[in-house]
Design an enzyme around this catalytic site. Structure first.
Site, PDB file in Angstrom:
ATOM      1  N   ALA A 117       0.818  -1.209   0.000  1.00  0.00           N
ATOM      2  CA  ALA A 117       0.000   0.000   0.000  1.00  0.00           C
ATOM      3  C   ALA A 117       0.855   1.263   0.000  1.00  0.00           C
ATOM      4  O   ALA A 117       2.081   1.227   0.043  1.00  0.00           O
ATOM      5  CB  ALA A 117      -0.940  -0.021   1.205  1.00  0.00           C
ATOM      6  N   HIS A 118       0.169   2.399  -0.011  1.00  0.00           N
ATOM      7  CA  HIS A 118       0.836   3.698  -0.118  1.00  0.00           C
ATOM      8  C   HIS A 118       1.783   3.973   1.050  1.00  0.00           C
ATOM      9  O   HIS A 118       1.517   3.643   2.186  1.00  0.00           O
ATOM     10  CB  HIS A 118      -0.202   4.821  -0.210  1.00  0.00           C
ATOM     11  N   ASN A 119       2.912   4.584   0.713  1.00  0.00           N
ATOM     12  CA  ASN A 119       3.912   5.038   1.689  1.00  0.00           C
ATOM     13  C   ASN A 119       4.602   3.909   2.442  1.00  0.00           C
ATOM     14  O   ASN A 119       5.235   4.150   3.476  1.00  0.00           O
ATOM     15  CB  ASN A 119       3.316   6.034   2.680  1.00  0.00           C
ATOM     16  N   SER A 166       1.820   2.770   4.996  1.00  0.00           N
ATOM     17  CA  SER A 166       2.909   3.256   5.856  1.00  0.00           C
ATOM     18  C   SER A 166       3.554   2.154   6.690  1.00  0.00           C
ATOM     19  O   SER A 166       4.198   2.452   7.703  1.00  0.00           O
ATOM     20  CB  SER A 166       2.419   4.391   6.759  1.00  0.00           C
TER      21      SER A 166
END
Length: 332
Positions: free
Chosen positions: A242-244, A262
């Site tokens: 997922a993102h980051n 994250s």
């Protein structure tokens, strides 16, 4: 656009002590004086004093913690307002693209497309503007490369891989068929009446050298900043990152692993099939997660874990053996 104009356009009439042209939305630690950040949890208030942000979205109860050099924008739901503001920074992903059979002409007229020596681009490849591809690469049919993407030397991109805008790929990288890199992360803020407001993801993905990515993976681009897969990592098929997220050097992610937003890992982390994490979790160096392990907390380095709820691996195996014995006694 000025900050005051952005706020007014989403229905907020807030009197600002200072107004400025907004460059971007950014995290506190990276924001400059023309950037807007936000704080949705009080535990991040300590980071304000070190931030150079021009303004911060913040709840009234926390506003007294904002230093003088940052403009406080007091709202009831900073996360929701951040989501609404993110629409002002949407970037087109595939503008000014060129199909494979136009590449020769494009190279003669537009030096922004840079293809290295001995690189082979097979039919039906789609290249965006300002794409740079290194030496001795192979792009197979159906590959789509978004604008401003950089690909290093000796890379192999298998059929039907899609790489969104502003992705950076190092040297000696293999990306197998059907994988998507740089798609939107799954991020929404929620109104009081239950509507879901999309958070636009305007960050990037960085794939370092010597990474192999299996078939049908998805690696989401960051909200801001970057999602990063570090050097030497090997990723099996059907993995979601997922993102980051940041995956440390030489890690191994087995099929159907899922990393929530994250998640960060140290180097040489191993995650078995169908293992997953919650968001904002760190896994230490050389840590191993058994298949289907559900990681809901930070894990120290050089440890082994398994199960759901997660336990140290030796404890989980003893628990599982005990459970089987109990079942056999109950149902001889």
């Amino acid at each position: 656009m000025k900050l005051s104009e952005m706020l007014q356009s989403i229905g907020l009439d807030i009197l600002l002590k200072k107004d400025f042209e907004v460059s971007s939305l950014a995290p506190l630690e990276k924001a400059g004086q023309n950037d807007v950040s936000y704080i949705d949890q009080s535990k991040y208030l300590k980071d304000l004093i070190f931030s150079n942000a021009g303004a911060v979205l913040i709840r009234e109860k926390d506003a007294q913690a904002v230093p003088e050099h940052i403009e406080p924008i007091i709202v009831s739901n900073p996360h929701l307002i951040f989501a609404k503001l993110s629409k002002f920074f949407i970037q087109p992903q595939f503008s000014l693209a060129s199909s494979q059979n136009e590449i020769k002409t494009h190279l003669q007229t537009d030096q922004e497309l840079d293809v290295g020596k001995d690189t082979v681009i097979m039919p039906n490849v789609f290249l965006g503007n300002r794409v740079k591809i290194g030496n001795n690469c192979l792009l197979m049919p159906g590959v789509v490369i978004g604008d401003d993407t950089l690909i290093g030397d000796n890379c192999k991109i298998f059929p039907n891989v899609v790489i969104y805008k502003n992705t950076q790929i190092g040297n000696n990288v293999s990306i197998h068929a059907g994988t998507i890199i740089g798609s939107d992360g799954f991020g929404y803020a929620h109104t009081q009446t239950g509507e879901h407001i999309k958070i636009e993801h305007n960050g990037s993905v960085v794939i370092e050298d010597d990474v192999e990515i299996g078939a049908n993976n998805t690696i989401d681009r960051a909200v801001f900043g970057e999602t990063r897969i570090k050097k030497g990592t090997k990723i099996d098929n059907l993995v979601q990152i997922a993102h980051n997220c940041v995956v440390g050097e030489h890690s191994l992610l087995v099929s159907q692993v899922g990393l929530a937003g994250s998640t960060t890992t140290g180097r040489n982390v191993v995650m078995g099939g169908q293992a997953g994490t919650g968001g904002h979790i760190h896994i230490g160096d050389f840590t191993q997660i058994a298949g289907r392990g559900a990681v809901g907390k930070n894990l120290p380095p050089h440890t082994k874990w398994g199960g759901h709820p997660l336990m140290e691996l030796d404890e989980w195996m003893k628990f599982f053996v005990t459970l089987r014995r109990m079942v056999k006694k109950k149902n001889p």
